[in-house]
Design a protein around this motif. Sequence first.
Motif, PDB file in Angstrom:
ATOM      1  N   PRO A 142      10.778 -10.954  -7.038  1.00 16.72           N
ATOM      2  CA  PRO A 142      10.684 -10.620  -5.599  1.00 16.72           C
ATOM      3  C   PRO A 142      11.941  -9.993  -5.027  1.00 16.72           C
ATOM      4  O   PRO A 142      11.911  -9.428  -3.937  1.00 16.72           O
ATOM      5  CB  PRO A 142      10.416 -11.983  -4.950  1.00 16.72           C
ATOM      6  N   ARG A 143      13.066 -10.075  -5.740  1.00 19.98           N
ATOM      7  CA  ARG A 143      14.302  -9.481  -5.231  1.00 19.98           C
ATOM      8  C   ARG A 143      14.254  -7.965  -5.246  1.00 19.98           C
ATOM      9  O   ARG A 143      15.018  -7.277  -4.547  1.00 19.98           O
ATOM     10  CB  ARG A 143      15.491  -9.944  -6.080  1.00 19.98           C
ATOM     11  N   ILE A 144      13.360  -7.417  -6.074  1.00 22.08           N
ATOM     12  CA  ILE A 144      13.264  -5.964  -6.216  1.00 22.08           C
ATOM     13  C   ILE A 144      12.388  -5.419  -5.097  1.00 22.08           C
ATOM     14  O   ILE A 144      11.252  -5.830  -4.937  1.00 22.08           O
ATOM     15  CB  ILE A 144      12.699  -5.565  -7.582  1.00 22.08           C
ATOM     16  N   ARG A 145      12.883  -4.481  -4.370  1.00 17.97           N
ATOM     17  CA  ARG A 145      12.127  -3.830  -3.307  1.00 17.97           C
ATOM     18  C   ARG A 145      12.291  -2.334  -3.459  1.00 17.97           C
ATOM     19  O   ARG A 145      13.378  -1.827  -3.726  1.00 17.97           O
ATOM     20  CB  ARG A 145      12.618  -4.276  -1.918  1.00 17.97           C
ATOM     21  N   ALA A 146      11.198  -1.610  -3.287  1.00 15.66           N
ATOM     22  CA  ALA A 146      11.260  -0.131  -3.373  1.00 15.66           C
ATOM     23  C   ALA A 146      12.030   0.406  -2.201  1.00 15.66           C
ATOM     24  O   ALA A 146      11.881  -0.025  -1.067  1.00 15.66           O
ATOM     25  CB  ALA A 146       9.850   0.447  -3.398  1.00 15.66           C
ATOM     26  N   ARG A 147      12.827   1.416  -2.465  1.00 15.43           N
ATOM     27  CA  ARG A 147      13.616   2.041  -1.398  1.00 15.43           C
ATOM     28  C   ARG A 147      13.061   3.418  -1.118  1.00 15.43           C
ATOM     29  O   ARG A 147      12.645   4.100  -2.012  1.00 15.43           O
ATOM     30  CB  ARG A 147      15.074   2.134  -1.823  1.00 15.43           C
TER      31      ARG A 147
ATOM     32  N   ARG B  47       0.829  -1.208   0.000  1.00 17.94           N
ATOM     33  CA  ARG B  47       0.000   0.000   0.000  1.00 17.94           C
ATOM     34  C   ARG B  47       0.860   1.253   0.000  1.00 17.94           C
ATOM     35  O   ARG B  47       0.551   2.234  -0.685  1.00 17.94           O
ATOM     36  CB  ARG B  47      -0.926  -0.008   1.220  1.00 17.94           C
ATOM     37  N   ARG B  48       1.959   1.212   0.750  1.00 20.32           N
ATOM     38  CA  ARG B  48       2.856   2.368   0.793  1.00 20.32           C
ATOM     39  C   ARG B  48       3.487   2.614  -0.575  1.00 20.32           C
ATOM     40  O   ARG B  48       3.647   3.766  -1.008  1.00 20.32           O
ATOM     41  CB  ARG B  48       3.949   2.123   1.839  1.00 20.32           C
ATOM     42  N   ILE B  49       3.823   1.544  -1.283  1.00 18.51           N
ATOM     43  CA  ILE B  49       4.425   1.674  -2.611  1.00 18.51           C
ATOM     44  C   ILE B  49       3.423   2.272  -3.589  1.00 18.51           C
ATOM     45  O   ILE B  49       3.756   3.154  -4.390  1.00 18.51           O
ATOM     46  CB  ILE B  49       4.917   0.301  -3.105  1.00 18.51           C
ATOM     47  N   VAL B  50       2.162   1.813  -3.513  1.00 20.17           N
ATOM     48  CA  VAL B  50       1.130   2.327  -4.407  1.00 20.17           C
ATOM     49  C   VAL B  50       0.907   3.814  -4.164  1.00 20.17           C
ATOM     50  O   VAL B  50       0.804   4.618  -5.108  1.00 20.17           O
ATOM     51  CB  VAL B  50      -0.176   1.538  -4.223  1.00 20.17           C
ATOM     52  N   VAL B  51       0.839   4.204  -2.877  1.00 21.44           N
ATOM     53  CA  VAL B  51       0.629   5.622  -2.551  1.00 21.44           C
ATOM     54  C   VAL B  51       1.782   6.475  -3.049  1.00 21.44           C
ATOM     55  O   VAL B  51       1.585   7.569  -3.590  1.00 21.44           O
ATOM     56  CB  VAL B  51       0.437   5.786  -1.030  1.00 21.44           C
ATOM     57  N   ARG B  52       3.003   5.971  -2.910  1.00 15.86           N
ATOM     58  CA  ARG B  52       4.157   6.744  -3.358  1.00 15.86           C
ATOM     59  C   ARG B  52       4.188   6.867  -4.879  1.00 15.86           C
ATOM     60  O   ARG B  52       4.508   7.941  -5.412  1.00 15.86           O
ATOM     61  CB  ARG B  52       5.441   6.085  -2.869  1.00 15.86           C
ATOM     62  N   ARG B  53       3.825   5.798  -5.587  1.00 13.71           N
ATOM     63  CA  ARG B  53       3.774   5.879  -7.055  1.00 13.71           C
ATOM     64  C   ARG B  53       2.712   6.868  -7.509  1.00 13.71           C
ATOM     65  O   ARG B  53       2.927   7.646  -8.446  1.00 13.71           O
ATOM     66  CB  ARG B  53       3.474   4.489  -7.645  1.00 13.71           C
ATOM     67  N   LEU B  54       1.560   6.850  -6.867  1.00 14.10           N
ATOM     68  CA  LEU B  54       0.499   7.795  -7.239  1.00 14.10           C
ATOM     69  C   LEU B  54       0.890   9.227  -6.908  1.00 14.10           C
ATOM     70  O   LEU B  54       0.541  10.158  -7.644  1.00 14.10           O
ATOM     71  CB  LEU B  54      -0.804   7.424  -6.532  1.00 14.10           C
TER      72      LEU B  54
ATOM     73  N   VAL C 193      -0.791   7.268 -19.177  1.00 16.29           N
ATOM     74  CA  VAL C 193       0.530   6.646 -19.291  1.00 16.29           C
ATOM     75  C   VAL C 193       1.204   6.546 -17.922  1.00 16.29           C
ATOM     76  O   VAL C 193       1.844   5.530 -17.605  1.00 16.29           O
ATOM     77  CB  VAL C 193       1.406   7.446 -20.271  1.00 16.29           C
ATOM     78  N   ALA C 194       1.053   7.572 -17.085  1.00 17.52           N
ATOM     79  CA  ALA C 194       1.668   7.542 -15.755  1.00 17.52           C
ATOM     80  C   ALA C 194       1.070   6.437 -14.893  1.00 17.52           C
ATOM     81  O   ALA C 194       1.796   5.713 -14.190  1.00 17.52           O
ATOM     82  CB  ALA C 194       1.497   8.903 -15.081  1.00 17.52           C
ATOM     83  N   VAL C 195      -0.248   6.285 -14.943  1.00 15.53           N
ATOM     84  CA  VAL C 195      -0.901   5.230 -14.164  1.00 15.53           C
ATOM     85  C   VAL C 195      -0.475   3.852 -14.671  1.00 15.53           C
ATOM     86  O   VAL C 195      -0.207   2.938 -13.880  1.00 15.53           O
ATOM     87  CB  VAL C 195      -2.431   5.394 -14.221  1.00 15.53           C
ATOM     88  N   CYS C 196      -0.404   3.696 -15.975  1.00 14.55           N
ATOM     89  CA  CYS C 196       0.026   2.411 -16.547  1.00 14.55           C
ATOM     90  C   CYS C 196       1.468   2.088 -16.172  1.00 14.55           C
ATOM     91  O   CYS C 196       1.800   0.927 -15.880  1.00 14.55           O
ATOM     92  CB  CYS C 196      -0.132   2.433 -18.060  1.00 14.55           C
ATOM     93  N   ASN C 197       2.342   3.094 -16.158  1.00 14.33           N
ATOM     94  CA  ASN C 197       3.730   2.855 -15.755  1.00 14.33           C
ATOM     95  C   ASN C 197       3.834   2.479 -14.287  1.00 14.33           C
ATOM     96  O   ASN C 197       4.667   1.638 -13.912  1.00 14.33           O
ATOM     97  CB  ASN C 197       4.573   4.103 -16.039  1.00 14.33           C
ATOM     98  N   ALA C 198       3.004   3.091 -13.440  1.00 15.40           N
ATOM     99  CA  ALA C 198       2.985   2.699 -12.031  1.00 15.40           C
ATOM    100  C   ALA C 198       2.522   1.256 -11.880  1.00 15.40           C
ATOM    101  O   ALA C 198       3.061   0.489 -11.066  1.00 15.40           O
ATOM    102  CB  ALA C 198       2.073   3.647 -11.241  1.00 15.40           C
ATOM    103  N   THR C 199       1.546   0.867 -12.680  1.00 16.27           N
ATOM    104  CA  THR C 199       1.078  -0.520 -12.657  1.00 16.27           C
ATOM    105  C   THR C 199       2.178  -1.479 -13.117  1.00 16.27           C
ATOM    106  O   THR C 199       2.354  -2.566 -12.549  1.00 16.27           O
ATOM    107  CB  THR C 199      -0.167  -0.674 -13.550  1.00 16.27           C
ATOM    108  N   VAL C 200       2.927  -1.073 -14.140  1.00 16.17           N
ATOM    109  CA  VAL C 200       4.022  -1.901 -14.638  1.00 16.17           C
ATOM    110  C   VAL C 200       5.105  -2.051 -13.571  1.00 16.17           C
ATOM    111  O   VAL C 200       5.687  -3.135 -13.411  1.00 16.17           O
ATOM    112  CB  VAL C 200       4.592  -1.294 -15.935  1.00 16.17           C
ATOM    113  N   ASP C 201       5.384  -0.992 -12.823  1.00 16.91           N
ATOM    114  CA  ASP C 201       6.374  -1.088 -11.743  1.00 16.91           C
ATOM    115  C   ASP C 201       5.954  -2.119 -10.695  1.00 16.91           C
ATOM    116  O   ASP C 201       6.777  -2.902 -10.210  1.00 16.91           O
ATOM    117  CB  ASP C 201       6.552   0.282 -11.089  1.00 16.91           C
ATOM    118  N   LEU C 202       4.673  -2.105 -10.342  1.00 10.56           N
ATOM    119  CA  LEU C 202       4.175  -3.082  -9.372  1.00 10.56           C
ATOM    120  C   LEU C 202       4.244  -4.503  -9.931  1.00 10.56           C
ATOM    121  O   LEU C 202       4.573  -5.447  -9.216  1.00 10.56           O
ATOM    122  CB  LEU C 202       2.735  -2.735  -8.978  1.00 10.56           C
ATOM    123  N   LEU C 203       3.934  -4.646 -11.221  1.00  8.80           N
ATOM    124  CA  LEU C 203       4.025  -5.959 -11.853  1.00  8.80           C
ATOM    125  C   LEU C 203       5.471  -6.434 -11.906  1.00  8.80           C
ATOM    126  O   LEU C 203       5.749  -7.628 -11.734  1.00  8.80           O
ATOM    127  CB  LEU C 203       3.442  -5.882 -13.265  1.00  8.80           C
TER     128      LEU C 203
END
Length: 322
Positions: free
Chosen positions: A317-322, A2-9, A301-311
């Motif tokens: 799983p090695r990738i974690r947002a910092r 949830r924190r990652i989604v909020v930060r991307r938005l 495009v911004a929303v789609c790119n945020a979705t791609v980042d989550l995907l």
Amino acid sequence: MRRIVVRRLAQIIPLIFAVIVLNFVLIHLAPGSLFDVMTSEQQITDPKMLDQLRHTYGVDQPTWVQLAKYIWSVMRLDLGFSYRQNAPVLDVIMQQLPATLILMLSATAIALLVGVTAGVLASVKVNTLWDNLISLGAVFFFAAPSFWLGIMMTVLFAVKLGWFPVGGMRTIGADHGALAGALDVMDHLVLPATALGLFYAATYARVMRASMLEVFRLDFVRTARAKGLSRGRVVLAHVMRNALLPIVTLLGLQLGTMLGGSVVIEAVFSWPGIGSLLFDSVMSRNFPMVLGVLVLGSLLVAVCNATVDLLYMRLDPRIRAR
């Protein structure tokens, strides 16, 4: 998550603000206006009427005042008023947006299906006839302009063979039910979606082939083979999943170019989407509509790119947002 989604938005807000400012300034620097078009078409010739219209639409104010008012209106989900359609910009865009989304999603599905399949086959059959044919096809479809490919497909499959309609989204005058109407739209969709998707399929095929060949050399693939797993399971379960990561990244980057490419395809096939609306608005100097399309396009495009980042994080799983 949830924190990652909020930060991307939250990152989308300054992006939209920058898009508004940049495009607003560029549009006002461009020569000509709607009133020049109206004068050249002899719609209005009275100077007093032109001055009154400029005052009504607020274009007689300083540019920074117009920009501030537009940003405030966007914050209230008001994209302005279209002079050409005599209706709110958001209402006009929402009428055309579904057609463009259908075209983009279909073209994306075709690009991924054809590109990934071709890339996997080329990597498995590396340095064989299949690999050479796929590489040749990828170069051809990457080099061929989308509008030329669309015209050639129309001549062959619509005019000569008669398999598909020449253009449009629905058969004019046909009274279809829900299912028959959906099939009619799909029939009209085949050619434009294929013409738009094959260019990106060529890119995905080359990237997927290179990524698969690189993953094939990794240690965990040799370990899977040493355990006695079948070749198909090694390719699909181990190699392909890791090789998809560059494709996901490329997909996010190309969503904006696909939206821009739909402008040409919609013009070739008379597809009633955002592309044809944007082209007509540019030619008629309907700048509120142009700016509204650019703002909503950048948001999409911004929303789609945020979705791609989550995907991407889901696939690796090695990738974690910092």
